[in-house]
Enzyme design. Structure first.
Site: not given
Length: 384
Positions: A126, A271, A306
């Site tokens: 990513e 994630d 984040a």
């Protein structure tokens, strides 16, 4: 230490199969696989009042248990893997974040060894080939256009273990890089993008098949400029990732995705970053400082979200109890769909004879009470 199930018949539970839920069903485990018939002398485990579902598959995960996949040692990476296994994720792809190309190549080498050992299912890059306009928790100074030669450098460093690369495909070299990835059997994912609707359609036609955390780090859906969200939702070739933690998505956005993409094209992801399964505090995500408060991770500078502290069992439970989705649809999102995306559905992603004995036992409130991976109990059920 994991305990091998050997020959075990799990009985009495609600068992979620590809064909639907079986009340009072049974699953037979023989060695490391699901069997079609119980051998003589098999142990019986009564799971009445529980659910048995396939092991979870996470295609987008940066760490957990206080350990980082983006910068940690082999032992630290394994700590993160074990943390997520204890929450039901029996198959996991390790995701990197934007960094210097040489550093990312080095990380690919380390992570590829763990893929070859069977601890990870692959590597997801990513960044750094993403848009500075939608960088999220990525260091803008390290971003770069997706030059196919540099994309190829990362694939080579991963030694055949790269599963996915997230790109802002509207950037110079984006479409060429999508074609390169497709040629090498690697998933091209559209994310951290500022693309228009038309540019997104072009990338899908070139072979991109995943929306990296749909809705997040991309232009919002507009009635005159529909942007990437509309293109990704409407195309049957695209699997859309969703972070179902209650922070990244409003429940209405989740419902919109399921309604337009259908349950067969949604993949729940975490994630996750280091704090998943660990706790609040200060962390590093690549070169950037992150503070986690009340389970929400944000950059110290700027306050951007984040990653998450999510584990897939929490995403499952939220989908069942808050979003009120059918359990069968949730199982597709956490198991079958990501397994198909990775090309592993012949081995994992459903409870069928011949497949790996990867399964999760959930109580009536959808909390994990047991995790079996390849016939070994990661979390041994303690019932009654």
């Amino acid at each position: 230490m994991a305990v091998r199930a050997e020959s075990t018949v799990l009985t009495g539970a609600r068992v979620v199969l590809p064909t639907g839920t079986v009340e009072g069903g049974r699953v037979i485990v023989e060695g490391g696989r699901i069997a079609g018939a119980a051998p003589a002398g098999a142990t019986t485990l009564d799971l009445s009042g529980h659910w048995v579902v396939p092991g979870f598959v996470d295609t987008h995960n940066h760490g957990g248990g206080g350990a980082s996949f983006t910068s940690g040692s082999v032992d630290e990476v394994l700590t993160g893997v074990r943390t997520h296994r204890e929450h039901g994720t029996t198959t996991l792809v390790a995701s990197t974040v934007t960094g210097e190309m040489d550093f990312l190549a080095q990380r690919a080498g380390l992570l590829s060894e763990l893929v070859e050992q069977g601890d990870l299912a692959g590597i997801h890059f990513e960044g750094p080939f993403i848009s500075p306009c939608r960088k999220g928790a990525h260091s803008e100074s390290l971003l770069r256009d997706p030059d196919p030669a540099e994309v190829r450098k990362l694939l080579d460093a991963a030694r055949g273990t790269a599963r996915m690369v997230t790109l802002a495909t509207e950037l110079p070299g984006g479409i060429e890089s999508v074609r390169l990835l497709v040629e090498h059997g690697v998933i091209a994912a559209i994310g951290h993008t500022d693309a228009t609707y038309e540019e997104t359609v072009e990338a899908i036609d070139a072979g991109a098949t995943v929306a990296t955390h749909l809705f997040n780090a991309m232009p919002p859906l507009g009635h005159r400029s529909p942007g990437p969200i509309a293109a990704l939702l409407e195309d049957e070739r695209v699997t859309v990732e969703l972070i179902n933690d209650g922070t990244h998505l409003h429940p209405a956005a989740l419902e919109l995705a399921f309604h337009h993409a259908g349950a067969g094209r949604v993949a729940f992801i975490t994630d996750a970053m280091d704090a998943a399964g660990f706790g609040d505090g200060l962390y590093q995500l690549g070169p950037l400082a992150v503070e986690v408060k009340e389970g929400v991770a944000r950059l110290v500078e700027g306050g951007s979200i984040a990653g998450s502290t999510l584990t897939l069992d929490t995403a499952f439970r939220r989908a069942a109890t808050v979003d009120r989705l059918p359990v069968e649809d949730i199982v597709r999102a956490v198991s079958a769909n990501p397994a198909k995306l990775l090309g592993l559905y012949d081995r994992i992603g459903s409870l069928e004879p011949g497949k790996d004995a990867d399964l999760v036992v959930l109580d009536a409130d959808f909390s994990v009470t047991g995790v079996l991976r390849k016939g070994e109990w990661v979390v041994e059920p303690h019932l009654g």
